[in-house]
Design a protein around this motif. Structure first.
Motif, short mmCIF file in Angstrom:
data_model
loop_
_atom_site.label_atom_id
_atom_site.label_comp_id
_atom_site.label_asym_id
_atom_site.label_seq_id
_atom_site.Cartn_x
_atom_site.Cartn_y
_atom_site.Cartn_z
N VAL A 36 44.99 33.85 48.62
CA VAL A 36 44.63 33.81 47.36
C VAL A 36 44.43 32.31 46.91
CG1 VAL A 36 45.06 34.41 45.17
CG2 VAL A 36 44.91 36.28 46.88
N ASN A 37 45.61 31.62 47.20
CA ASN A 37 45.68 30.14 46.50
C ASN A 37 44.49 29.29 47.55
OD1 ASN A 37 47.41 28.41 45.25
ND2 ASN A 37 47.36 27.21 47.13
N ASP A 38 44.21 29.62 48.67
CA ASP A 38 43.11 28.81 49.32
C ASP A 38 41.71 29.03 48.53
OD1 ASP A 38 45.00 27.54 51.15
OD2 ASP A 38 44.54 29.28 52.72
N ILE A 39 41.60 30.17 48.23
CA ILE A 39 40.38 30.73 47.26
C ILE A 39 40.41 29.96 46.43
CG2 ILE A 39 38.98 32.49 46.32
CD1 ILE A 39 40.42 34.47 48.39
N GLY A 40 41.51 29.82 45.69
CA GLY A 40 41.35 29.30 44.49
C GLY A 40 41.14 27.51 44.39
N LEU A 41 41.74 27.02 45.63
CA LEU A 41 41.54 25.59 45.89
C LEU A 41 39.83 25.39 46.27
CD1 LEU A 41 44.71 24.94 47.96
CD2 LEU A 41 44.05 23.87 45.68
N ALA A 42 39.25 26.52 46.94
CA ALA A 42 38.05 26.27 47.23
C ALA A 42 37.06 26.35 46.24
CB ALA A 42 37.54 27.33 48.52
N TYR A 43 37.60 27.22 45.21
CA TYR A 43 36.63 27.11 44.02
C TYR A 43 36.99 26.33 42.91
CZ TYR A 43 34.23 31.30 45.71
OH TYR A 43 33.49 32.20 46.41
N ALA A 44 38.05 25.43 43.01
CA ALA A 44 38.71 24.35 42.12
C ALA A 44 37.73 23.49 41.56
CB ALA A 44 39.59 23.87 42.57
N ALA A 45 36.74 23.02 42.26
CA ALA A 45 35.66 21.91 41.88
C ALA A 45 34.95 22.51 40.79
CB ALA A 45 34.99 21.48 43.12
N ASP A 46 34.65 23.88 40.69
CA ASP A 46 33.87 24.28 39.76
C ASP A 46 34.53 25.22 38.81
OD1 ASP A 46 33.63 26.19 41.34
OD2 ASP A 46 31.43 26.77 41.02
N GLU A 47 36.05 24.97 38.58
CA GLU A 47 36.74 25.45 37.36
C GLU A 47 36.94 27.00 38.01
OE1 GLU A 47 37.76 24.03 34.40
OE2 GLU A 47 37.41 22.61 35.70
N GLY A 48 37.31 27.26 39.40
CA GLY A 48 37.81 28.86 39.60
C GLY A 48 39.55 28.42 39.75
N ARG A 49 39.81 29.59 39.44
CA ARG A 49 41.44 29.60 39.31
C ARG A 49 41.96 30.72 39.94
NH1 ARG A 49 40.41 25.20 37.14
NH2 ARG A 49 41.14 24.59 35.30
N LEU A 104 52.85 43.02 44.25
CA LEU A 104 52.47 41.61 43.94
C LEU A 104 51.41 41.79 43.00
CD1 LEU A 104 52.96 39.18 46.09
CD2 LEU A 104 50.89 39.76 46.84
N THR A 105 51.21 40.67 42.11
CA THR A 105 50.02 40.82 41.08
C THR A 105 49.46 39.26 41.19
OG1 THR A 105 51.60 41.89 39.46
CG2 THR A 105 49.65 40.77 38.55
N ILE A 106 48.26 39.50 41.38
CA ILE A 106 47.30 38.08 41.39
C ILE A 106 46.46 38.15 40.15
CG2 ILE A 106 47.67 38.41 43.85
CD1 ILE A 106 45.04 39.23 44.26
N ASP A 107 46.09 36.78 40.03
CA ASP A 107 45.13 36.66 38.95
C ASP A 107 44.07 35.56 39.21
OD1 ASP A 107 44.24 35.02 36.55
OD2 ASP A 107 45.33 36.52 35.25
N PHE A 108 42.77 35.98 39.11
CA PHE A 108 41.55 34.99 39.32
C PHE A 108 40.76 34.84 38.08
CE2 PHE A 108 38.83 38.21 41.17
CZ PHE A 108 39.53 39.22 41.29
N ARG A 109 40.22 33.54 37.99
CA ARG A 109 39.40 33.25 36.79
C ARG A 109 38.16 32.29 37.21
NH1 ARG A 109 43.97 33.10 31.94
NH2 ARG A 109 45.31 34.70 33.09
N HIS A 110 37.11 32.54 36.55
CA HIS A 110 36.01 31.57 36.90
C HIS A 110 35.19 31.55 35.75
CE1 HIS A 110 32.90 29.04 38.70
NE2 HIS A 110 33.97 28.98 39.79
#
Ligand SMILES: [Zn+2]
Length: 412
Positions: free
Chosen positions: A250-263, A285-291
């Motif tokens: 999940v963290n890797d996905i956030g990093l991959a989308y970070a350039a266009d404001e993914g979290r 586990l609780t996870i959270d993602f935003r774009h």
């Protein structure tokens, strides 16, 4: 400034903030003022005292949401509401939430100073448990008020010690009788940005046109427990290992989308039995993602879903997924956004339009009434951290925008 615009009393606002920051002090400069705790009660009592001294009538609803009303000249009209929250995170700062509440109080005080009446009443609202640090989900007071979630589910929610919201409200004397859910003319919320954009750009006012598309997922990872020494590696179904693969992916996905404001964030883990000599049978586990972009959000969601399946396979565990909090990206009313922009121009205040990366009570209230938000800068965007910091001179423009926009709307 133009002659007929109003200005808040900056010194008084700061003094009031400083007093609020004495309640629930934590690690020198921070706050720990968890929802419905003794500290929250103390802060609520002080707010009520301040609001009464400013001539407001007070109502509290069944959820402990507080409404401080400065009456208008026409009581038949729905009021203009201004609100935010008094509770903080466990290692929280001094401004998240309360700045918005105290700017609302400052609006009332400024109108009193000038002897000004408004046609509609103005209500300053403290929403219960915005943070979700003690009781989950966050923003439960405003969400139940707006009937986005049920009142019963909120009252039955427990903290980690098994205390329900209902018990905690009774304990601090804030289970009120006012109706849950009402009509407002409009709702305005001022909040620190909690991201570094305004601070870095040297801009003091953010006009929030919407949020980031956000989704939380609650994962239950089921394996089985066994001996940390004796069980052959191939035989283990360690739920914590499954969690580890999910967290990293999940963290890797956030990093991959970070350039266009993914979290992406893994926010919480609970492991059972969580003992040193065994491996874990079950992990929650609780996870959270935003774009900011709806299509990119969808793509992220697909990657998160695939990562969960892959983690389950690799760790030889089962993972159940249920949806937690979510909100969209098109939230706020064009008429309120326009009012804020027009007022900012009248006041000669430079502003930037932006989307909120954080959740706010305004999202739920937006389903009830035309709503918009004002952001003010915080130092390097640091928030949910004891080192959260603001500058008065950079907060006053947003407070003046709130004041003048609320008065325009209240005289409608
Ligand atoms: Zn907040």
């Amino acid at each position: 400034m133009v002659a007929n615009v109003l200005e808040i009393n900056a010194e008084r606002l700061w003094d009031t903030l400083e007093q609020s920051a004495e309640i629930g002090r934590f690690r020198d400069v921070g706050l720990r003022r968890l929802a419905l705790s003794a500290e929250d009660k103390q802060m609520r009592d002080l707010f009520v005292e301040w609001a009464k001294a400013a001539g407001c009538t007070i109502e509290v609803d069944r959820l402990g949401n507080i409404f401080a009303r400065r009456p208008g000249t026409d009581p038949s009209l729905p009021p203009v509401a201004i609100g935010s929250h008094l509770d903080t995170q466990i290692c929280g700062g001094r401004y998240d939430g309360i700045l918005g509440v105290l700017c609302g109080l400052e609006v009332v005080r400024t109108l009193n100073d000038r002897g000004l009446q408004t046609k509609r009443g103005i209500e300053v609202i403290c929403w219960t448990n915005e943070e979700g640090a003690r009781f989950n989900p966050p923003m439960m007071g405003s969400m139940a008020f707006a009937k986005v979630i049920s009142l019963e589910s909120v009252l039955a929610t427990t903290d980690d010690a098994g205390i329900t919201v209902e018990q905690a409200l009774d304990e601090i004397g804030y289970a009120g009788a006012a109706p849950v859910g009402r009509i407002f003319d409009s709702y305005l919320e001022l909040h620190i940005e909690q991201a570094p954009v305004l601070d870095r750009e040297g801009c003091d006012v953010g006009i929030v046109v919407g949020g980031y598309k956000t989704q939380a997922l609650r994962l239950t990872i089921n394996g089985d427990t066994g001996h940390a020494g004796g069980t052959p590696m191939a035989q283990r179904r360690n739920a914590l290992v499954g969690a580890g693969y999910v967290i990293a992916a999940v963290n890797d996905i956030g990093l991959a989308y970070a350039a266009d404001e993914g979290r992406t964030t893994t926010t919480r883990i609970e492991s059972f039995p969580n003992l040193a000599g065994t491996y874990a049978e079950q992990v929650k586990l609780t996870i959270d993602f935003r774009h900011i972009d709806a299509d990119r959000f969808k793509a992220m969601r697909a990657e998160v879903d695939a990562a969960i399946v892959a983690a389950a396979k690799k760790a030889n565990v089962e993972i159940e997924v249920s949806e937690g909090w979510s909100w969209g990206s098109e939230l706020f009313a064009p008429e309120c956004i326009e009012l804020l922009k027009t007022t900012a121009k009248e006041l000669g205040l430079p502003y930037r339009e932006m989307r909120s990366q954080a959740g706010h009570d305004a999202y739920a209230v937006a389903t009830l009434a035309p709503t918009a938000m004002i952001f003010t800068p915080c130092f390097e965007g640091i928030s949910h951290n004891v080192n959260e910091a603001i500058e008065l001179t950079r907060s006053v423009p947003g407070a003046n925008l709130l004041l003048n926009a609320a008065v325009t709307r209240a005289n409608r």
